[in-house]
Design an enzyme around this catalytic site. Structure first.
Site, PDB file in Angstrom:
ATOM      1  N   ASN A  49       0.848  -1.266  -0.118  1.00  0.00           N
ATOM      2  CA  ASN A  49       0.058   0.073   0.127  1.00  0.00           C
ATOM      3  C   ASN A  49       0.754   1.201  -0.131  1.00  0.00           C
ATOM      4  OD1 ASN A  49       0.739   0.463   2.838  1.00  0.00           O
ATOM      5  ND2 ASN A  49      -0.943  -0.574   3.547  1.00  0.00           N
ATOM      6  N   GLU A  62       3.470   1.509   3.013  1.00  0.00           N
ATOM      7  CA  GLU A  62       4.454   0.573   2.743  1.00  0.00           C
ATOM      8  C   GLU A  62       5.582   1.061   1.743  1.00  0.00           C
ATOM      9  OE1 GLU A  62       1.585  -2.840   4.179  1.00  0.00           O
ATOM     10  OE2 GLU A  62       1.943  -2.747   2.044  1.00  0.00           O
ATOM     11  N   ASP A  81      -7.062  -7.212   2.297  1.00  0.00           N
ATOM     12  CA  ASP A  81      -7.037  -8.511   2.386  1.00  0.00           C
ATOM     13  C   ASP A  81      -7.837  -9.133   1.498  1.00  0.00           C
ATOM     14  OD1 ASP A  81      -5.727  -8.216   4.737  1.00  0.00           O
ATOM     15  OD2 ASP A  81      -7.604  -8.095   5.883  1.00  0.00           O
TER      16      ASP A  81
END
Length: 496
Positions: free
Chosen positions: A203, A206, A276
């Site tokens: 993301n 990150e 997720d």
């Protein structure tokens, strides 16, 4: 049917191993209208609480919901949170046989304190660090056993230490023996570069940390697009799918220009875990033989479905099919909706059901549907088919076709799901869905509702909602006839 339908059908039965940090998500729901005397903080009057499976557990549940066969390898403590997490997984149909107990571990949990669907505070707890013996040895044995039978591996590493150096070495050895697709979703993607993963899904936060670049509020897509080659090298991956929330995602592939998959415009709620969902759908699509760009589009669609839900959610295969069919709320078959309702009930959602023609939508309908939705968490509206309306109302009805009625009602935020039914009444749907609440308008009384006995039989509650005065389809049609007879409505050109 949409262009992705055959590919989505091929998700079914795909064996995916998910390993990583299992998290117990809990929600304390309430309302607040005053401040605490002891400190300037709101007082929450608790009205409800429920639990969900977060982190890698949510990734595994998404794989299952999308039709795959998920094998989930993780560990929890021998504490109440660990017991609750295992129970929640079992209740959602996911085998907890590979959720290993660790005496020295405190189960990772995130408790969210909410008022009026807004998160006011989050309390995190849990152990960071590798597993202790003998849990670490058992984990290695299970990893070896499960890897032998899987078609893909997802590492969902939230940074709590479960995917330790020994686990990394074992993964490298297993990949050397049999290289199945390896998808990495990790807080620190650099950690996995030596494994040469198939795809990495970082993301924005990150990527900023990985690249050592400043964090921007706007223009993030252009900023990240300039670093594609470096991201591929740092992650050691065939593909990097960089997710950027409302700015969509960018697919980086060796030897190809960056490709942008725009984010869908959705009515975003207080949703948790869309990442997720994204990685679960991406993995299944790659398993089914999709090109990377196609897999990214499918994953973005699945994430968008979850963004419209509250709390920790999953996307089902049926919902994903509906998404790509162009209408996310309309469900074509009872079995698909029944499966979705089971999942919603497992999430402690209160299901409200109503039915009707909803031929010419007016303020009475909108008021009724808003009131119905306020009585629970999910509103399902069952629509009479065109043939059904003709039997009830005569050959002059419906004014609007089923397709048109579906499109109009789909535009209402209070409506969560739509389904059509044949016949005069929705008895078959009531038996299949078994909602908590069955709602009718004030043209009925509790005694005159034809389905009243069935509602009692299935353990549901019957609620009558008053209509807005003079706001019915018949009164509206009567006004149109009056205008026509008075000569106020001329040619179609004048009417427009």
């Amino acid at each position: 049917m949409n262009k992705f339908s055959p590919l989505l059908e091929d998700f079914k039965g795909r064996k995916v191993l998910v390993l990583g940090d299992a998290i117990l998500d809990s929600y304390v729901m309430g309302s607040t209208d005053k401040l605490c005397r002891e400190a300037p903080v709101p007082v929450i009057q608790v009205e409800d609480r429920h639990y969900s499976c977060g982190g890698a557990a949510n990734t595994a549940l998404n794989v299952k919901a999308l039709g795959g066969e998920a094998f989930f390898l993780s560990a929890v403590g021998r504490d109440d949170a660990g017991v609750r997490l295992r129970c929640e997984l079992s209740a959602r149909g996911l085998d907890d046989a590979n959720i290993l107990p660790d005496q020295r571990r405190i189960t990772i949990s995130k408790k969210r304190i909410c008022a009026y669907s807004n998160i006011l505070l989050r309390l995190d707890d849990g152990t960071s660090g590798p597993l202790a013996e003998p849990a670490a040895e058992l984990y290695a044995e299970r990893l070896h056993l499960l890897y032998a039978d899987c078609e893909a591996v997802i590492v969902s590493d939230y940074g709590y230490g479960l995917v330790s150096e020994p686990v990394m070495r074992q993964l490298a050895e297993l990949r050397a023996e049999r290289g199945v697709p390896l998808i990495i979703d990790a807080k620190r993607p650099l950690k996995y570069s030596a494994l040469r993963p198939t795809a990495v899904k970082p993301n924005y936060d990150e990527m900023v940390e990985l690249l050592g670049i400043p964090r921007l509020k706007e223009g993030r897509r252009a900023q990240i697009a300039a670093h594609g080659e470096r991201l591929l090298e740092l992650c050691g991956a065939c593909y990097v799918v960089a997710t950027l929330d409302t700015e969509g995602c960018i697919l980086f592939e060796r030897g190809a220009p960056p490709r942008v998959v725009p984010a869908a415009h959705v009515h975003a709620r207080c949703s948790i875990g869309a990442g997720d969902t994204f990685v679960g759908a991406l993995t299944l699509a790659l398993c089914a033989g999709a090109a990377a760009e196609t897999a990214a589009h499918i994953a973005a669609g699945a994430a968008a479905v979850v963004m419209e839900k509250e709390g920790t959610g999953v996307c089902t295969l049926g919902e994903l099919q509906c998404w790509f069919n162009g209408n996310r709320k309309f469900v074509r078959d009872t079995a698909t909706l029944e499966a979705r309702v089971r999942e919603l009930k497992a999430e402690r959602r209160k299901i409200v059901f109503t039915n009707g023609c909803f031929d010419i939508l007016h303020k009475g309908h909108v008021n009724f549907l808003n009131q119905a939705r306020a009585l629970g968490d999910i509103l399902i509206v069952a629509l009479n088919t065109d043939a059904g309306i003709r039997k009830l109302k005569g050959d002059h009805r419906p004014i609007n076709s089923l397709e048109d009625r579906i499109e109009v009602l789909s535009g209402l935020s209070c409506v969560d799901y739509l389904i059509a039914f044949e016949g005069a009444g929705p008895e078959a749907l009531l038996r299949a869905l078994r909602p908590h609440l069955f709602v009718k308008g004030a043209t009925y009384t509790a005694e005159s509702v034809p389905e009243a006995e069935l509602v009692r039989e299935i353990g549901a509650e019957l609620k009558i909602i008053p209509f807005v005065e003079d706001s019915t389809t018949e009164s509206l049609l009567a006004k149109i006839r009056e205008l026509r007879d008075a000569g106020s409505v001329g040619s179609s050109r004048e009417a427009v």
